[in-house]
Design a protein around this motif. Structure first.
Motif, PDB file in Angstrom:
ATOM      1  N   UNK A 231       0.820  -1.248   0.163  1.00 23.85           N
ATOM      2  CA  UNK A 231       0.065   0.047   0.089  1.00 23.85           C
ATOM      3  C   UNK A 231       0.692   1.292   0.045  1.00 23.85           C
ATOM      4  N   UNK A 232       1.993   1.114   0.759  1.00 20.11           N
ATOM      5  CA  UNK A 232       2.695   2.368   0.901  1.00 20.11           C
ATOM      6  C   UNK A 232       3.460   2.599  -0.274  1.00 20.11           C
ATOM      7  N   UNK A 233       4.000   1.607  -1.084  1.00 16.19           N
ATOM      8  CA  UNK A 233       4.917   1.698  -2.272  1.00 16.19           C
ATOM      9  C   UNK A 233       3.703   2.365  -3.294  1.00 16.19           C
ATOM     10  N   UNK A 234       2.550   1.901  -3.353  1.00 15.60           N
ATOM     11  CA  UNK A 234       1.619   2.273  -4.362  1.00 15.60           C
ATOM     12  C   UNK A 234       1.264   3.769  -4.017  1.00 15.60           C
ATOM     13  N   UNK A 235       1.150   4.140  -3.044  1.00 18.58           N
ATOM     14  CA  UNK A 235       0.738   5.509  -2.678  1.00 18.58           C
ATOM     15  C   UNK A 235       1.993   6.362  -3.047  1.00 18.58           C
ATOM     16  N   UNK A 236       3.221   5.904  -2.805  1.00 14.49           N
ATOM     17  CA  UNK A 236       4.285   6.724  -3.024  1.00 14.49           C
ATOM     18  C   UNK A 236       4.513   6.862  -4.451  1.00 14.49           C
ATOM     19  N   UNK A 237       4.332   5.677  -5.141  1.00 13.95           N
ATOM     20  CA  UNK A 237       4.364   5.792  -6.702  1.00 13.95           C
ATOM     21  C   UNK A 237       3.422   6.828  -7.361  1.00 13.95           C
ATOM     22  N   UNK A 238       2.425   6.949  -6.569  1.00 13.17           N
ATOM     23  CA  UNK A 238       1.212   7.712  -7.032  1.00 13.17           C
ATOM     24  C   UNK A 238       1.623   9.309  -6.778  1.00 13.17           C
ATOM     25  N   UNK A 239       2.258   9.621  -5.830  1.00  7.07           N
ATOM     26  CA  UNK A 239       2.945  11.027  -5.631  1.00  7.07           C
ATOM     27  C   UNK A 239       3.008  11.444  -4.072  1.00  7.07           C
ATOM     28  N   UNK A 240       2.654  10.667  -3.241  1.00  3.62           N
ATOM     29  CA  UNK A 240       2.712  10.704  -1.879  1.00  3.62           C
ATOM     30  C   UNK A 240       4.210  11.151  -1.650  1.00  3.62           C
ATOM     31  N   UNK A 241       4.632  12.324  -0.952  1.00  4.12           N
ATOM     32  CA  UNK A 241       5.912  12.829  -0.537  1.00  4.12           C
ATOM     33  C   UNK A 241       6.320  12.468   0.799  1.00  4.12           C
ATOM     34  N   UNK A 242       5.486  12.423   1.871  1.00  2.34           N
ATOM     35  CA  UNK A 242       5.815  12.131   3.332  1.00  2.34           C
ATOM     36  C   UNK A 242       4.611  11.874   3.966  1.00  2.34           C
ATOM     37  N   UNK A 243       4.897  11.190   5.140  1.00  3.51           N
ATOM     38  CA  UNK A 243       3.827  11.043   5.919  1.00  3.51           C
ATOM     39  C   UNK A 243       3.737  11.895   7.429  1.00  3.51           C
ATOM     40  N   UNK A 244       2.766  12.429   8.019  1.00  4.75           N
ATOM     41  CA  UNK A 244       2.668  13.100   9.138  1.00  4.75           C
ATOM     42  C   UNK A 244       2.479  11.986  10.296  1.00  4.75           C
ATOM     43  N   UNK A 245       2.791  12.415  11.408  1.00  6.22           N
ATOM     44  CA  UNK A 245       2.681  11.485  12.635  1.00  6.22           C
ATOM     45  C   UNK A 245       1.449  11.443  13.374  1.00  6.22           C
ATOM     46  N   UNK A 246       0.659  11.696  12.556  1.00  4.83           N
ATOM     47  CA  UNK A 246      -0.946  11.642  13.176  1.00  4.83           C
ATOM     48  C   UNK A 246      -1.528  10.594  13.874  1.00  4.83           C
ATOM     49  N   UNK A 247      -2.230  10.435  14.776  1.00  5.44           N
ATOM     50  CA  UNK A 247      -2.828   9.154  15.219  1.00  5.44           C
ATOM     51  C   UNK A 247      -1.605   8.742  16.290  1.00  5.44           C
ATOM     52  N   UNK A 248      -0.763   9.426  16.625  1.00 10.34           N
ATOM     53  CA  UNK A 248       0.524   8.743  17.448  1.00 10.34           C
ATOM     54  C   UNK A 248      -0.247   8.638  18.972  1.00 10.34           C
ATOM     55  N   UNK A 249      -0.839   9.856  19.290  1.00 11.20           N
ATOM     56  CA  UNK A 249      -1.482  10.403  20.514  1.00 11.20           C
ATOM     57  C   UNK A 249      -0.444   9.664  21.659  1.00 11.20           C
ATOM     58  N   UNK A 250      -0.426   8.544  22.380  1.00  9.34           N
ATOM     59  CA  UNK A 250       0.245   7.977  23.313  1.00  9.34           C
ATOM     60  C   UNK A 250       0.797   6.697  22.751  1.00  9.34           C
ATOM     61  N   UNK A 251       2.119   6.199  22.780  1.00  4.68           N
ATOM     62  CA  UNK A 251       2.070   4.919  22.066  1.00  4.68           C
ATOM     63  C   UNK A 251       2.111   4.097  23.214  1.00  4.68           C
ATOM     64  N   UNK A 252       1.316   3.881  23.945  1.00  4.47           N
ATOM     65  CA  UNK A 252       1.343   2.651  24.771  1.00  4.47           C
ATOM     66  C   UNK A 252      -0.351   2.119  24.820  1.00  4.47           C
ATOM     67  N   UNK A 253      -0.332   0.702  24.524  1.00  2.00           N
ATOM     68  CA  UNK A 253      -1.506   0.098  24.315  1.00  2.00           C
ATOM     69  C   UNK A 253      -2.662   0.038  25.285  1.00  2.00           C
ATOM     70  N   UNK A 254      -2.209   0.515  26.860  1.00  5.65           N
ATOM     71  CA  UNK A 254      -3.073   0.480  27.783  1.00  5.65           C
ATOM     72  C   UNK A 254      -3.894   1.785  27.684  1.00  5.65           C
ATOM     73  N   UNK A 255      -3.052   3.098  27.246  1.00  4.33           N
ATOM     74  CA  UNK A 255      -3.534   4.307  27.098  1.00  4.33           C
ATOM     75  C   UNK A 255      -4.630   4.321  25.689  1.00  4.33           C
ATOM     76  N   UNK A 256      -3.939   3.884  24.899  1.00  7.72           N
ATOM     77  CA  UNK A 256      -4.723   3.644  23.360  1.00  7.72           C
ATOM     78  C   UNK A 256      -6.184   2.848  23.540  1.00  7.72           C
ATOM     79  N   UNK A 257      -6.239   1.949  24.518  1.00  4.13           N
ATOM     80  CA  UNK A 257      -7.203   1.131  24.480  1.00  4.13           C
ATOM     81  C   UNK A 257      -8.431   1.849  25.006  1.00  4.13           C
TER      82      UNK A 257
END
Ligand code: SF4
Length: 354
Positions: free
Chosen positions: A159-185
């Motif tokens: 998926x990432x390869x296909x998106x890059x080939x189509x024109x994606x230049x970089x990825x924002x860090x959205x959805x990181x919030x807190x990288x601890x599963x107990x919090x994310x849950x």
């Protein structure tokens, strides 16, 4: 401990915990020192005289999402009257306005739309690249990519390869919030977990796509959760060096269903300073004036930040949850100058423009 930071040495998680108890001004001084160590050689040796900013536009291509994060007031279901998916004409109008202002970047994000096809995304990327070849698409987020892999029934890497080939230049860090599963849950139980978030970033970095890293704090997490988050980012950056910057902001509660305390400016500055010291392999830290306001944004420049973020012609997710600060380009430049730095426009990779 201060001696170790002064000497440019790495600090451990245990040491970070101790640093967090320092008086705010002392922590700020150490963060400024770390910024100076890291930016000294940048921009032809002028890295500590310059504060950068970017002219970009947030474009939320759709607000339809079936993940229902408790801190989010942006999403709509497909049945809601104000649910939308942008078409090419609306995209074109928004990007043309950005280009007219000298903008170079679009932050393209949506929710987890249950049924848009891969062709919708690839066509959108291809269309932007063809029509606006000088505009970088900083697009989607790790949870969106995990969602795409599931909905398209394809391996994540493909998926990432296909998106890059189509024109994606970089990825924002959205959805990181807190990288601890107990919090994310608790705050976003239907969103990808910490490992999955990091896997998207590692895969993207391996494929030559840079990304930013974020942290949204001041809700149900503990200080140890925040430090775990920073540790995981630092460990990944040691392996890939693909993160361009770190940005943290405080949870904005208005209109969301998450009942949790929100952090004020004092804690924001403390956390940003600690992150600047701890993330010694991150080349840039952005101040978050969107949630803190211009004055605290200026103070943040003395607490480790070297970038004033974005003009942000449009911002929907945070603003719908109560953060309403807005600035013109002239205000941004004036605030940076008043804080004692030279304002310089940058591109997505922190290269200077003009
Ligand atoms: S934060 Fe993103 S994933 Fe979560 S509900 Fe809002 S739009 Fe959906």
């Amino acid at each position: 401990m201060a001696d170790r930071v002064s000497a440019g040495e790495r600090i451990s998680r245990v040491e970070a915990r101790e640093l967090y108890t320092l008086p705010l001004t002392e922590l700020g001084r150490l963060a400024d020192l770390r910024r100076r160590q890291i930016k000294r050689a940048a921009y032809g040796g002028r890295g500590n005289e310059i504060v950068t900013y970017i002219i970009d536009r947030n474009i939320n291509y759709s607000n339809i999402c079936n993940v229902y994060c408790k801190f989010c007031n942006f999403y709509r279901t497909e049945k809601d009257a104000d649910a939308y998916v942008l078409g090419e004409a609306e995209l074109d109008e928004k990007i043309a306005e950005l280009v007219a202002l000298g903008g170079t970047n679009v932050l393209l994000q949506g929710g987890h739309h249950p049924s848009l096809t891969m062709d919708y995304y690839l066509n959108m990327l291809g269309h932007i690249r063809e029509k606006f070849p000088r505009v970088n698409v900083h697009g989607f987020s790790p949870p969106e990519f995990q969602h795409f892999a599931r909905v398209f029934n394809l391996p994540l890497r493909e998926v990432i390869v296909r998106f890059k080939e189509a024109g994606l230049g970089s990825i924002p860090g959205g959805g990181g919030e807190i990288l601890v599963n107990a919090v994310r849950e608790r705050v976003s139980p239907l969103k990808c977990d910490a490992d999955q978030w990091l896997t998207v970033m590692e895969t993207a970095h391996e494929l030559g796509l840079n990304s930013s890293a974020t942290m949204m704090f001041g809700h149900i997490e503990t200080l140890d959760d925040r430090l775990e988050h920073l540790q995981r980012l630092r460990d990944l950056q040691d392996r890939t060096h693909g993160f361009t910057a770190f940005i943290c902001w405080t949870f904005q509660a208005a209109g969301t269903v998450l009942k949790a305390p929100t952090a004020g400016s004092y804690e924001y500055l403390r956390m940003q300073a600690l992150a600047r010291i701890f993330l010694d392999n991150f080349p840039n830290v952005q101040a978050s004036w969107v949630t803190q306001g211009g004055s605290i944004g200026q103070v943040a420049l003395k607490f480790g930040a070297n970038d004033f973020g974005s003009l942000m012609m449009e911002e929907n997710v945070v603003s719908q949850a109560g953060a309403t600060f807005r600035m013109t380009l002239e205000e941004i430049r004036r605030l940076i100058r008043a804080a004692g730095y030279e304002p310089c426009q940058r591109d997505n990779w922190y290269g200077l423009i003009n």
